[in-house]
Write a protein that holds these residues in place. Structure first.
Motif, PDB file in Angstrom:
ATOM      1  N   VAL A 221       0.865  -1.181   0.000  1.00 50.31           N
ATOM      2  CA  VAL A 221       0.000   0.000   0.000  1.00 50.31           C
ATOM      3  C   VAL A 221       0.897   1.225   0.000  1.00 50.31           C
ATOM      4  O   VAL A 221       1.885   1.286   0.742  1.00 50.31           O
ATOM      5  CB  VAL A 221      -0.925   0.018   1.238  1.00 50.31           C
ATOM      6  CG1 VAL A 221      -1.619   1.368   1.362  1.00 50.31           C
ATOM      7  CG2 VAL A 221      -1.959  -1.089   1.152  1.00 50.31           C
ATOM      8  N   LYS A 222       0.574   2.209  -0.819  1.00 51.09           N
ATOM      9  CA  LYS A 222       1.324   3.455  -0.876  1.00 51.09           C
ATOM     10  C   LYS A 222       0.364   4.633  -0.800  1.00 51.09           C
ATOM     11  O   LYS A 222      -0.760   4.536  -1.305  1.00 51.09           O
ATOM     12  CB  LYS A 222       2.153   3.511  -2.169  1.00 51.09           C
ATOM     13  CG  LYS A 222       3.350   2.577  -2.152  1.00 51.09           C
ATOM     14  CD  LYS A 222       4.263   2.846  -3.331  1.00 51.09           C
ATOM     15  CE  LYS A 222       5.500   1.964  -3.275  1.00 51.09           C
ATOM     16  NZ  LYS A 222       6.433   2.242  -4.381  1.00 51.09           N
ATOM     17  N   VAL A 261      -1.462  -0.961  -4.176  1.00 49.48           N
ATOM     18  CA  VAL A 261      -2.700  -0.172  -4.061  1.00 49.48           C
ATOM     19  C   VAL A 261      -2.287   1.218  -3.607  1.00 49.48           C
ATOM     20  O   VAL A 261      -1.725   1.397  -2.519  1.00 49.48           O
ATOM     21  CB  VAL A 261      -3.674  -0.808  -3.058  1.00 49.48           C
ATOM     22  CG1 VAL A 261      -4.926   0.056  -2.926  1.00 49.48           C
ATOM     23  CG2 VAL A 261      -4.048  -2.216  -3.496  1.00 49.48           C
ATOM     24  N   HIS A 262      -2.544   2.202  -4.457  1.00 47.58           N
ATOM     25  CA  HIS A 262      -2.078   3.560  -4.201  1.00 47.58           C
ATOM     26  C   HIS A 262      -3.270   4.484  -3.935  1.00 47.58           C
ATOM     27  O   HIS A 262      -4.266   4.450  -4.655  1.00 47.58           O
ATOM     28  CB  HIS A 262      -1.277   4.072  -5.406  1.00 47.58           C
ATOM     29  CG  HIS A 262      -0.578   5.368  -5.146  1.00 47.58           C
ATOM     30  ND1 HIS A 262      -1.206   6.595  -5.277  1.00 47.58           N
ATOM     31  CD2 HIS A 262       0.697   5.636  -4.757  1.00 47.58           C
ATOM     32  CE1 HIS A 262      -0.354   7.551  -4.979  1.00 47.58           C
ATOM     33  NE2 HIS A 262       0.808   7.005  -4.665  1.00 47.58           N
ATOM     34  N   PHE A 263      -3.134   5.305  -2.879  1.00 48.05           N
ATOM     35  CA  PHE A 263      -4.183   6.260  -2.520  1.00 48.05           C
ATOM     36  C   PHE A 263      -3.647   7.674  -2.693  1.00 48.05           C
ATOM     37  O   PHE A 263      -2.613   8.029  -2.120  1.00 48.05           O
ATOM     38  CB  PHE A 263      -4.636   6.053  -1.068  1.00 48.05           C
ATOM     39  CG  PHE A 263      -5.180   4.682  -0.796  1.00 48.05           C
ATOM     40  CD1 PHE A 263      -6.476   4.348  -1.149  1.00 48.05           C
ATOM     41  CD2 PHE A 263      -4.383   3.709  -0.198  1.00 48.05           C
ATOM     42  CE1 PHE A 263      -6.978   3.088  -0.910  1.00 48.05           C
ATOM     43  CE2 PHE A 263      -4.871   2.450   0.052  1.00 48.05           C
ATOM     44  CZ  PHE A 263      -6.175   2.128  -0.308  1.00 48.05           C
ATOM     45  N   ASN A 264      -4.353   8.468  -3.479  1.00 49.47           N
ATOM     46  CA  ASN A 264      -3.959   9.859  -3.720  1.00 49.47           C
ATOM     47  C   ASN A 264      -5.108  10.756  -3.286  1.00 49.47           C
ATOM     48  O   ASN A 264      -6.139  10.839  -3.952  1.00 49.47           O
ATOM     49  CB  ASN A 264      -3.611  10.068  -5.194  1.00 49.47           C
ATOM     50  CG  ASN A 264      -3.122  11.476  -5.475  1.00 49.47           C
ATOM     51  OD1 ASN A 264      -2.695  12.181  -4.571  1.00 49.47           O
ATOM     52  ND2 ASN A 264      -3.195  11.880  -6.740  1.00 49.47           N
ATOM     53  N   ARG A 275      -2.285  -1.365  -9.109  1.00 48.64           N
ATOM     54  CA  ARG A 275      -1.282  -1.480 -10.167  1.00 48.64           C
ATOM     55  C   ARG A 275      -0.466  -2.762 -10.005  1.00 48.64           C
ATOM     56  O   ARG A 275      -0.117  -3.164  -8.901  1.00 48.64           O
ATOM     57  CB  ARG A 275      -0.355  -0.264 -10.116  1.00 48.64           C
ATOM     58  CG  ARG A 275       0.697  -0.240 -11.211  1.00 48.64           C
ATOM     59  CD  ARG A 275       1.459   1.078 -11.239  1.00 48.64           C
ATOM     60  NE  ARG A 275       2.378   1.225 -10.125  1.00 48.64           N
ATOM     61  CZ  ARG A 275       2.230   2.097  -9.134  1.00 48.64           C
ATOM     62  NH1 ARG A 275       1.172   2.894  -9.109  1.00 48.64           N
ATOM     63  NH2 ARG A 275       3.114   2.188  -8.161  1.00 48.64           N
ATOM     64  N   ASP A 276      -0.169  -3.406 -11.127  1.00 50.07           N
ATOM     65  CA  ASP A 276       0.742  -4.551 -11.129  1.00 50.07           C
ATOM     66  C   ASP A 276       1.838  -4.300 -12.160  1.00 50.07           C
ATOM     67  O   ASP A 276       1.743  -3.385 -12.971  1.00 50.07           O
ATOM     68  CB  ASP A 276      -0.013  -5.852 -11.444  1.00 50.07           C
ATOM     69  CG  ASP A 276      -0.597  -5.875 -12.843  1.00 50.07           C
ATOM     70  OD1 ASP A 276       0.187  -5.853 -13.816  1.00 50.07           O
ATOM     71  OD2 ASP A 276      -1.841  -5.915 -12.992  1.00 50.07           O
TER      72      ASP A 276
END
Length: 362
Positions: A221-222, A261-264, A275-276
């Motif tokens: 997670v980012k 899994v990116h949260f912005n 994203r993979d």
């Protein structure tokens, strides 16, 4: 240039009057007063005769068109009223323009119906194929047992387990079809509430840990320093979305790859991306991956399992939240699915959901 019937009648009347008086000017015994009278008489009579003739022709043609249109019962035909149409500078051109617009609109509808018909045929073929595979497999195992293999305990147990797995797959397929149908008809409501999408994603990581370990896939997670990400969503449906996207990223990515899994977080919305770094999706398939039963690589998809309805359901759930899902992919560089959800602002107590809960129809 648009010419009115009166202008046309005026021009023709002047020409007729001019030609007549010119010829009479060469006749002996005709004086100027006689030429003047003839010119006036020719002009007046020609003007009204031509004007009447044009009006009659236009009126009759317009009436014919109107009768044809009413016979076709064109309810959505946005036509100028007949009285106003007759007063137009060029009523036939106006009517022709209206008909052209209508025909263009109908042609688009016909093209859309053809696409829907093609989609319906493909869908029926796909449904038949998807049902046939588990049914025939289970049927084969059961009939083999009935034909005498039941006496062998090892064979019996193995075949019954295989038949059960195929029937379980059929059950999942039927449930997915039912959910998709209910979403398309609006029978399923979205229960919008405050959801910690970060914690929800971490829970899904835990559920998919075994699958990720089998393929040596790292789940991240980012940004790394996040402790919570609150959004407005239906928790059960959003869990279904994230589970499908993350599981697909694991299954169709590379062995030893990464799923991020990116949260912005923005001012009003939180952008979520999965994203993979797998093989990616060829450009010609990107526009169709959200269609029911559509698979980029059918043989590989069968090996990985699934009903082929996951992304179609994901799209409907995201749309029901008032947003859209986008996909970007490059061969050998991976795939990214992105969507936005409305943000729960700081200061709003997550447990006090009365102000956030609403029923949103699909």
């Amino acid at each position: 240039m648009s010419l009115s019937p009166r202008f046309i009648a005026l021009i023709l009347a002047l020409l007729i009057s001019l030609i007549t008086t010119t010829f009479l000017a060469f006749v002996e015994g005709v004086d100027r007063s006689m030429l003047f009278v003839v010119a006036i008489a020719c002009f007046v009579s020609s003007f009204f005769l031509v004007l009447y003739t044009i009006d009659i022709i236009v009126f009759r043609e317009v009436n014919k068109m109107y009768r044809t249109i009413h016979k076709l019962k064109m309810k959505d035909f946005n036509m100028v009223p007949r009285k106003r149409l007759i007063r137009e500078s060029n009523p036939l051109k106006t009517l022709n323009d209206e008909i052209f617009v209508y025909v263009t609109k109908k042609q688009k509808e016909i093209d859309e119906l053809k696409k829907l018909e093609l989609f319906r045929r493909e869908f029926l073929a796909d449904v038949s194929h998807e049902f046939k595979t588990p049914i025939f497999a289970a049927q084969g195992f059961i009939h083999t047992l009935l034909d005498g293999a039941m006496e062998d305990e090892n064979v019996r147990e193995r075949f019954l387990k295989k038949a059960a797995r195929n029937l379980d797959s059929l059950d999942v397929l039927v449930k997915d079809l039912l959910v998709l149908s209910q979403m398309e008809t609006g029978d399923i409501k979205m229960n919008i509430e405050a959801v910690d999408i970060l914690q929800l994603s971490l829970n899904i990581f835990g559920r998919l840990e075994n699958i990720a370990e089998d393929r040596n896939v790292t789940l991240k997670v980012k940004p790394d320093d996040l402790s919570e990400v609150w959004v407005k969503a239906d928790q059960d449906r959003m869990q279904q979305v994230m589970l499908n996207l993350i599981e697909n990223a694991i299954k169709y990515g590379n062995d030893g790859g990464k799923v991020i899994v990116h949260f912005n977080s923005g001012k009003k919305y939180v952008e979520i991306s999965v994203r993979d770094n797998g093989p990616g999706i060829p450009p010609e398939h990107l526009t169709r991956i959200f269609e029911r039963f559509y698979r980029v690589d059918k043989s590989r998809s069968k090996e990985r399992g699934g009903t082929g309805l996951g992304l179609a359901i994901v799209k409907h759930i995201i749309n029901a939240h008032g947003t859209k899902i986008a996909v970007m992919s490059k061969p050998d560089k991976g795939t990214t699915f992105t969507f936005k959800l409305e943000k729960v602002f700081q200061g709003a107590h997550p447990e006090n959901e009365e102000s956030l809960t609403s029923q949103a129809s699909l």
